[in-house]
Design an enzyme around this catalytic site. Structure first.
Site, PDB file in Angstrom:
ATOM      1  N   CYS A   2      42.751  22.169  44.956  1.00  0.00           N
ATOM      2  CA  CYS A   2      42.543  20.894  44.280  1.00  0.00           C
ATOM      3  C   CYS A   2      43.204  19.764  45.062  1.00  0.00           C
ATOM      4  O   CYS A   2      44.351  19.874  45.498  1.00  0.00           O
ATOM      5  CB  CYS A   2      43.114  20.957  42.871  1.00  0.00           C
ATOM      6  SG  CYS A   2      42.179  22.043  41.767  1.00  0.00           S
ATOM      7  N   GLN A  76      32.982  25.888  44.164  1.00  0.00           N
ATOM      8  CA  GLN A  76      33.671  26.653  43.130  1.00  0.00           C
ATOM      9  C   GLN A  76      33.486  25.910  41.809  1.00  0.00           C
ATOM     10  O   GLN A  76      33.967  24.788  41.648  1.00  0.00           O
ATOM     11  CB  GLN A  76      35.156  26.772  43.485  1.00  0.00           C
ATOM     12  CG  GLN A  76      35.939  27.729  42.622  1.00  0.00           C
ATOM     13  CD  GLN A  76      37.399  27.781  43.042  1.00  0.00           C
ATOM     14  OE1 GLN A  76      38.161  26.881  42.720  1.00  0.00           O
ATOM     15  NE2 GLN A  76      37.782  28.824  43.765  1.00  0.00           N
ATOM     16  N   HIS A 153      34.727  30.252  38.865  1.00  0.00           N
ATOM     17  CA  HIS A 153      36.188  30.338  38.765  1.00  0.00           C
ATOM     18  C   HIS A 153      36.550  30.959  37.421  1.00  0.00           C
ATOM     19  O   HIS A 153      36.497  30.316  36.381  1.00  0.00           O
ATOM     20  CB  HIS A 153      36.802  28.950  38.898  1.00  0.00           C
ATOM     21  CG  HIS A 153      38.263  28.953  39.223  1.00  0.00           C
ATOM     22  ND1 HIS A 153      39.114  29.983  38.878  1.00  0.00           N
ATOM     23  CD2 HIS A 153      39.033  28.052  39.891  1.00  0.00           C
ATOM     24  CE1 HIS A 153      40.343  29.711  39.306  1.00  0.00           C
ATOM     25  NE2 HIS A 153      40.313  28.538  39.928  1.00  0.00           N
ATOM     26  N   HIS A 156      43.219  32.238  36.978  1.00  0.00           N
ATOM     27  CA  HIS A 156      44.315  31.261  36.898  1.00  0.00           C
ATOM     28  C   HIS A 156      44.485  30.598  35.535  1.00  0.00           C
ATOM     29  O   HIS A 156      45.004  29.491  35.429  1.00  0.00           O
ATOM     30  CB  HIS A 156      44.149  30.193  37.995  1.00  0.00           C
ATOM     31  CG  HIS A 156      44.165  30.780  39.366  1.00  0.00           C
ATOM     32  ND1 HIS A 156      43.773  30.089  40.479  1.00  0.00           N
ATOM     33  CD2 HIS A 156      44.502  32.027  39.796  1.00  0.00           C
ATOM     34  CE1 HIS A 156      43.870  30.853  41.553  1.00  0.00           C
ATOM     35  NE2 HIS A 156      44.313  32.047  41.148  1.00  0.00           N
ATOM     36  N   TYR A 158      42.233  29.501  33.483  1.00  0.00           N
ATOM     37  CA  TYR A 158      41.216  28.529  33.076  1.00  0.00           C
ATOM     38  C   TYR A 158      40.243  29.193  32.101  1.00  0.00           C
ATOM     39  O   TYR A 158      40.393  30.365  31.758  1.00  0.00           O
ATOM     40  CB  TYR A 158      40.545  27.933  34.301  1.00  0.00           C
ATOM     41  CG  TYR A 158      41.541  27.206  35.200  1.00  0.00           C
ATOM     42  CD1 TYR A 158      42.490  26.346  34.646  1.00  0.00           C
ATOM     43  CD2 TYR A 158      41.570  27.415  36.577  1.00  0.00           C
ATOM     44  CE1 TYR A 158      43.431  25.701  35.438  1.00  0.00           C
ATOM     45  CE2 TYR A 158      42.511  26.776  37.381  1.00  0.00           C
ATOM     46  CZ  TYR A 158      43.439  25.921  36.806  1.00  0.00           C
ATOM     47  OH  TYR A 158      44.366  25.293  37.586  1.00  0.00           O
ATOM     48  N   ARG A 206      35.725  34.561  41.133  1.00  0.00           N
ATOM     49  CA  ARG A 206      37.165  34.556  41.388  1.00  0.00           C
ATOM     50  C   ARG A 206      37.866  34.995  40.111  1.00  0.00           C
ATOM     51  O   ARG A 206      37.674  34.398  39.042  1.00  0.00           O
ATOM     52  CB  ARG A 206      37.624  33.157  41.789  1.00  0.00           C
ATOM     53  CG  ARG A 206      39.106  33.038  42.165  1.00  0.00           C
ATOM     54  CD  ARG A 206      39.351  31.657  42.761  1.00  0.00           C
ATOM     55  NE  ARG A 206      40.725  31.393  43.132  1.00  0.00           N
ATOM     56  CZ  ARG A 206      41.299  31.774  44.273  1.00  0.00           C
ATOM     57  NH1 ARG A 206      40.601  32.469  45.162  1.00  0.00           N
ATOM     58  NH2 ARG A 206      42.548  31.474  44.537  1.00  0.00           N
ATOM     59  N   ARG A 300      46.502  27.440  51.340  1.00  0.00           N
ATOM     60  CA  ARG A 300      47.660  26.691  51.843  1.00  0.00           C
ATOM     61  C   ARG A 300      47.776  26.733  53.362  1.00  0.00           C
ATOM     62  O   ARG A 300      48.136  25.743  53.995  1.00  0.00           O
ATOM     63  CB  ARG A 300      48.946  27.199  51.191  1.00  0.00           C
ATOM     64  CG  ARG A 300      49.093  26.769  49.740  1.00  0.00           C
ATOM     65  CD  ARG A 300      50.329  27.379  49.087  1.00  0.00           C
ATOM     66  NE  ARG A 300      50.513  26.883  47.737  1.00  0.00           N
ATOM     67  CZ  ARG A 300      49.892  27.361  46.654  1.00  0.00           C
ATOM     68  NH1 ARG A 300      49.023  28.356  46.785  1.00  0.00           N
ATOM     69  NH2 ARG A 300      50.112  26.853  45.470  1.00  0.00           N
TER      70      ARG A 300
END
Length: 332
Positions: A2, A76, A153, A156, A158, A206, A300
Site C-alpha cells: 500500500c 490485487q 486478497h 491479513h 481483511y 492471497r 519490502r
C-alpha cells in the site's frame, strides 16, 4: 505494498513511477497494492481503488507502461472489512474519527478487530451479495484497464479473511459456523472472477496461512482450502500469514513464511508463492530449487531495491536483458 497516495481511489504519477520502476528493474510480474473494490472497502481514505469507471484510464496508462517494459500487470482486489476506515501509517494509523471522515465498517460479525476499533456492522446476506458484485464489477474494470493477472486478497485480517477465520466469523447462517460455510464467500467470488477473466488468465488467492492464535485459522485449514480452490480453477496460492487478531504471536525472521508455501505445495500439488523476509538472490534460488514454492513475491525488498531482479540475475550468472536506456550501465 500500500502506498496511501490516492485521492478518491485514483492512481496518479506516484503509482506510475512506483510500479513502473519495478518493471524497469526486471520484475516479471508487478502487482498493484491492495486495490479497493468499494469506497468502504478501503483501509484508509488514501487507498487505491477500482470501484468506478473513472479509475480505469490512469490504471490503463500504468499497465501499458508495465507491458512495454517487459512485466506482466497484476492487480490485487481487496476489501478491508472491519479493518477499514483507518488513517494512513504516517497520519497516525488509527481508526478515523467522525471529524476525519470515518465510515461504518462491515464484517461477518459485529466483533471489532480490537477494543480501540469501532464495532463493525454485521453483514446481511444482501450485503454479502453486494460485496460479491463489487468484486465482480471491479474485475471487469480491471480487464478494461489491461490487467493480466488477478489476485483476490483473502489475507491479513481483511474482509474475506474475516469470513474464513473462526476468530472473526461466528455467524450461524450459511456463511458461518462450519469450515464449508466460512469459505463460501471466497468461493463465490472466485467463481465470478473466473467466469469474467476466462480460462487463460492466471487467478491468485492471497491467504493468511495461519492466524498465529489458538483456535484460529491454521495451516491445515489452508491445505484443505487450497485443495478446494484448485478444483475451482485458482492457479496460485500466495502464502502469507497473520493480521486477523491483535493477539497473534508471530515468530518473525528470515523466510519465516516459506514453510507454508512448501506445505501447501507438497500436500495439494497447487502452485504456491512464497513471501515474507526474502531478501537475497540466493534465498530466492534455493526456495525454487528445493521446490518450496513456484514463485517468489517480494514487497519490502523491492521498496528498498527496485532493481533487485537485475542485480540478482548478475549474482546468479543469468544474462537478463536490461532496458536499452540503461544498457550502458549494465554490469558485465
Amino acid at each position: 505494498m500500500c502506498q496511501y497516495s490516492s485521492v478518491d481511489g485514483f492512481a496518479n504519477d506516484w503509482h506510475l513511477v512506483h510500479l513502473g520502476t519495478r518493471a524497469v528493474g526486471g520484475a516479471g510480474l508487478v502487482f498493484t497494492e491492495a486495490t479497493a473494490v468499494s469506497p468502504e472497502g478501503r483501509i484508509s481514505p488514501d487507498d487505491l481503488g477500482i470501484w468506478k469507471n473513472e479509475h480505469i484510464p490512469f490504471l490503463k496508462k500504468i499497465t501499458d507502461f508495465l507491458k512495454e517494459n517487459g512485466a506482466i500487470a497484476g492487480i490485487q482486489l481487496a476489501h478491508a472489512g472491519r479493518k477499514a476506515s483507518t488513517s494512513s501509517p504516517w497520519k497516525g494509523n488509527k481508526p478515523l474519527t467522525e471529524e476525519q471522515g470515518a465510515w461504518q465498517t462491515i464484517a461477518p460479525d459485529n466483533i471489532p478487530f480490537k477494543h480501540t476499533y469501532p464495532v463493525p456492522e454485521k453483514m446481511s446476506v444482501d450485503a454479502i451479495k453486494n460485496v460479491i458484485k463489487d468484486f465482480t464489477d471491479a474485475t471487469q474494470r480491471a480487464l478494461e484497464a489491461g490487467f493480466q493477472v488477478f489476485e483476490i486478497h483473502a489475507a491479513h485480517g481483511y474482509l474475506i479473511n474475516e469470513f474464513l477465520s473462526p476468530v472473526s466469523n461466528q455467524r450461524e447462517d450459511e456463511y458461518g459456523g462450519s469450515f464449508e460455510n466460512r469459505i463460501k464467500l471466497l468461493l463465490e467470488i472466485v467463481k465470478e472472477i473466473r467466469r469474467l477473466i476466462g480460462k487463460g488468465a492466471p487467478l491468485f488467492v492471497r491467504i493468511s496461512s495461519t492466524d498465529w492464535v489458538k483456535d484460529g485459522w491454521n495451516e491445515n485449514d489452508s491445505v484443505k482450502l487450497a485443495k478446494i480452490l484448485k478444483e475451482h480453477e485458482v492457479d496460485v496460492i500466495d502464502c502469507s500469514s497473520g493480521g486477523n487478531s491483535h493477539e497473534q504471536k508471530i515468530p518473525v525472521g528470515p523466510l519465516y513464511q516459506v514453510p507454508f508455501s512448501e506445505k501447501i505445495k507438497n500436500e495439494t500439488g497447487m502452485l504456491t508463492a512464497a513471501v515474507g523476509m526474502i531478501t537475497t538472490a540466493q534465498q530466492c534460488e534455493d526456495i525454487l530449487k528445493e521446490q518450496k514454492a513456484d514463485l517468489i513475491i517480494m514487497a519490502r525488498q523491492l521498496l528498498r531495491e527496485p532493481y533487485f531482479p537485475l542485480h540478482a540475475a548478475k549474482e546468479l550468472g543469468v544474462d537478463l536483458p536490461w532496458p536499452s536506456q540503461y544498457e550502458r550501465a549494465k554490469l558485465k
